[in-house]
Design an enzyme around this catalytic site. Structure first.
Site, PDB file in Angstrom:
ATOM      1  N   GLY A   1      11.992  -5.925  -7.651  1.00 14.92           N
ATOM      2  CA  GLY A   1      12.448  -6.580  -6.545  1.00 14.92           C
ATOM      3  C   GLY A   1      13.925  -6.466  -5.801  1.00 14.92           C
TER       4      GLY A   1
ATOM      5  N   LEU B   1      -4.816  -0.791  -3.121  1.00 14.75           N
ATOM      6  CA  LEU B   1      -5.599  -1.855  -2.875  1.00 14.75           C
ATOM      7  C   LEU B   1      -6.996  -0.605  -2.275  1.00 14.75           C
ATOM      8  CD1 LEU B   1      -2.784  -3.865  -1.041  1.00 14.75           C
ATOM      9  CD2 LEU B   1      -4.427  -4.500  -2.839  1.00 14.75           C
TER      10      LEU B   1
ATOM     11  N   ASN C   1       3.885  -1.672   4.168  1.00 14.43           N
ATOM     12  CA  ASN C   1       4.387  -0.606   2.725  1.00 14.43           C
ATOM     13  C   ASN C   1       5.338  -0.334   2.757  1.00 14.43           C
ATOM     14  OD1 ASN C   1       4.208  -0.217   0.027  1.00 14.43           O
ATOM     15  ND2 ASN C   1       2.909   1.963   0.845  1.00 14.43           N
TER      16      ASN C   1
ATOM     17  N   HIS D   1       7.399   3.182   1.514  1.00 16.66           N
ATOM     18  CA  HIS D   1       7.357   3.961   0.416  1.00 16.66           C
ATOM     19  C   HIS D   1       8.419   5.755   0.662  1.00 16.66           C
ATOM     20  CE1 HIS D   1       4.998   7.688  -1.375  1.00 16.66           C
ATOM     21  NE2 HIS D   1       5.610   8.407  -0.406  1.00 16.66           N
TER      22      HIS D   1
ATOM     23  N   THR E   1      -3.360   1.378   6.386  1.00 13.77           N
ATOM     24  CA  THR E   1      -4.803   1.475   6.574  1.00 13.77           C
ATOM     25  C   THR E   1      -5.569   1.898   5.299  1.00 13.77           C
ATOM     26  OG1 THR E   1      -3.800   3.601   7.310  1.00 13.77           O
ATOM     27  CG2 THR E   1      -4.267   1.815   9.196  1.00 13.77           C
TER      28      THR E   1
ATOM     29  N   ASP F   1      -1.231   5.680   1.642  1.00  9.95           N
ATOM     30  CA  ASP F   1       0.435   6.031   2.122  1.00  9.95           C
ATOM     31  C   ASP F   1       0.027   6.910   3.152  1.00  9.95           C
ATOM     32  OD1 ASP F   1       1.526   4.629   0.122  1.00  9.95           O
ATOM     33  OD2 ASP F   1       1.416   6.579  -1.247  1.00  9.95           O
TER      34      ASP F   1
HETATM   35  C1  GRF Z   1      10.679   1.244  -4.079  1.00 10.69           C
HETATM   36  O1  GRF Z   1      11.571   3.130  -4.036  1.00 10.69           O
HETATM   37  C2  GRF Z   1       9.525   1.593  -3.355  1.00 10.69           C
HETATM   38  O2  GRF Z   1       9.427   2.058  -2.120  1.00 10.69           O
HETATM   39  C3  GRF Z   1       8.728   2.162  -4.523  1.00 10.69           C
HETATM   40  O3  GRF Z   1       9.460   1.144  -5.382  1.00 10.69           O
HETATM   41  C4  GRF Z   1      10.139   0.854  -5.074  1.00 10.69           C
HETATM   42  C5  GRF Z   1      10.132  -0.756  -5.426  1.00 10.69           C
HETATM   43  O4  GRF Z   1      11.478  -1.026  -5.888  1.00 10.69           O
HETATM   44  N1  GRF Z   1       7.784   1.776  -3.667  1.00 10.69           N
HETATM   45  P1  GRF Z   1      11.926  -2.722  -5.727  1.00 10.69           P
HETATM   46  O5  GRF Z   1      10.538  -3.302  -6.759  1.00 10.69           O
HETATM   47  O6  GRF Z   1      11.588  -3.096  -4.654  1.00 10.69           O
HETATM   48  O7  GRF Z   1      13.056  -2.660  -6.639  1.00 10.69           O
END
Ligand code: GRF
Length: 221
Positions: A14, A95, A109, A111, A143, A147
């Site tokens: 988080g 999803l 999102n 990534h 979408t 990714d």
């Molecule tokens: C991040 O690197 C995000 O890009 C990836 O998972 C990680 C999540 O980290 N999909 P957090 O839960 O926000 O600390």
């Protein structure tokens, strides 16, 4: 202007959620995080939300009979919040098309790669194994293509030193993710971003390229 209602979906630590919370509390993101939903009861992000006084909910994928059942339960829980923005922040479930379709244009999102390079998992490891000279992270509209949705903002860094997977992940998180995602949420909350067909519009102009670290406003840099 009515407040922008945001739902954040998480699965783990988080840190991106925390950056949203901090941005909202600092008055940089004109939004209210109305609910944080996790598919795992032990996600540390839930604790961060509770500390900030945000309502939380757990929808355990493991307790659902099927992927479709999980998606349907999640969609109902999200829709009940009437959000203008749904932000996936380290949400580790794919999803289904119905969910994505229902929230299209509201669903974003982050990534950890320079999309379209390295969709999927273990991005840092794959970048190091390939000997790439640059890496980064991308905020994009979600979408149906995993990714693959149109990119909003992408931060890059040059790989000029030796990294472990952990040190690289840390640098991408600190120097890129925690900057571009709160900024993107602020733009969404102000109504400055929209998705039309498969094109991102930013301040009423179509984006030919994703925005970059140079485009971030000072408080987000
Ligand atoms: C991040 O690197 C995000 O890009 C990836 O998972 C990680 C999540 O980290 N999909 P957090 O839960 O926000 O600390």
């Amino acid at each position: 202007m009515p407040e922008t209602r945001v739902v954040v979906l998480i699965s783990g630590e988080g840190r991106n959620l925390q950056a949203f919370i901090d941005g909202v509390q600092a008055g940089l993101i004109p939004a209210r995080i109305v609910r944080v939903i996790s598919n795992r009861a032990d996600a540390h992000g839930l604790e961060r939300a509770r500390r900030a006084g945000i309502a939380t909910e757990v929808i355990a994928h493991a307790a659902c009979a099927s992927r479709e059942a999980f998606d349907a339960q999640l969609a109902a829980a999200v829709e009940a919040q009437r959000p203008q923005v749904v932000a996936l922040a380290g949400f580790m479930r794919v999803l289904g098309d119905d969910f994505v379709h229902d929230f299209r244009g509201r669903l974003i999102n982050i990534h950890p790669s320079l999309l379209p390079r390295y969709p999927g998992l273990r991005t840092h490891q794959r970048v190091l194994a390939a000997g790439d000279r640059e890496h980064g992270a991308t905020v994009h509209f979600v979408t149906e293509q995993l990714d693959g949705g149109p990119a909003i903002v992408q931060g890059k860094l040059s790989l000029t030193q030796q990294y472990t997977v952990e040190s690289l992940a840390m640098r991408v998180m600190q120097e890129i993710e925690l900057k571009i995602y709160p900024q993107a949420l602020a733009w969404m909350a102000r109504g400055q971003l929209r998705l039309e067909r498969n094109v991102v519009w930013f301040r009423d102009r179509p984006l030919a390229q994703p925005l970059t670290l140079e485009d971030l406003e000072a408080p987000f840099q």
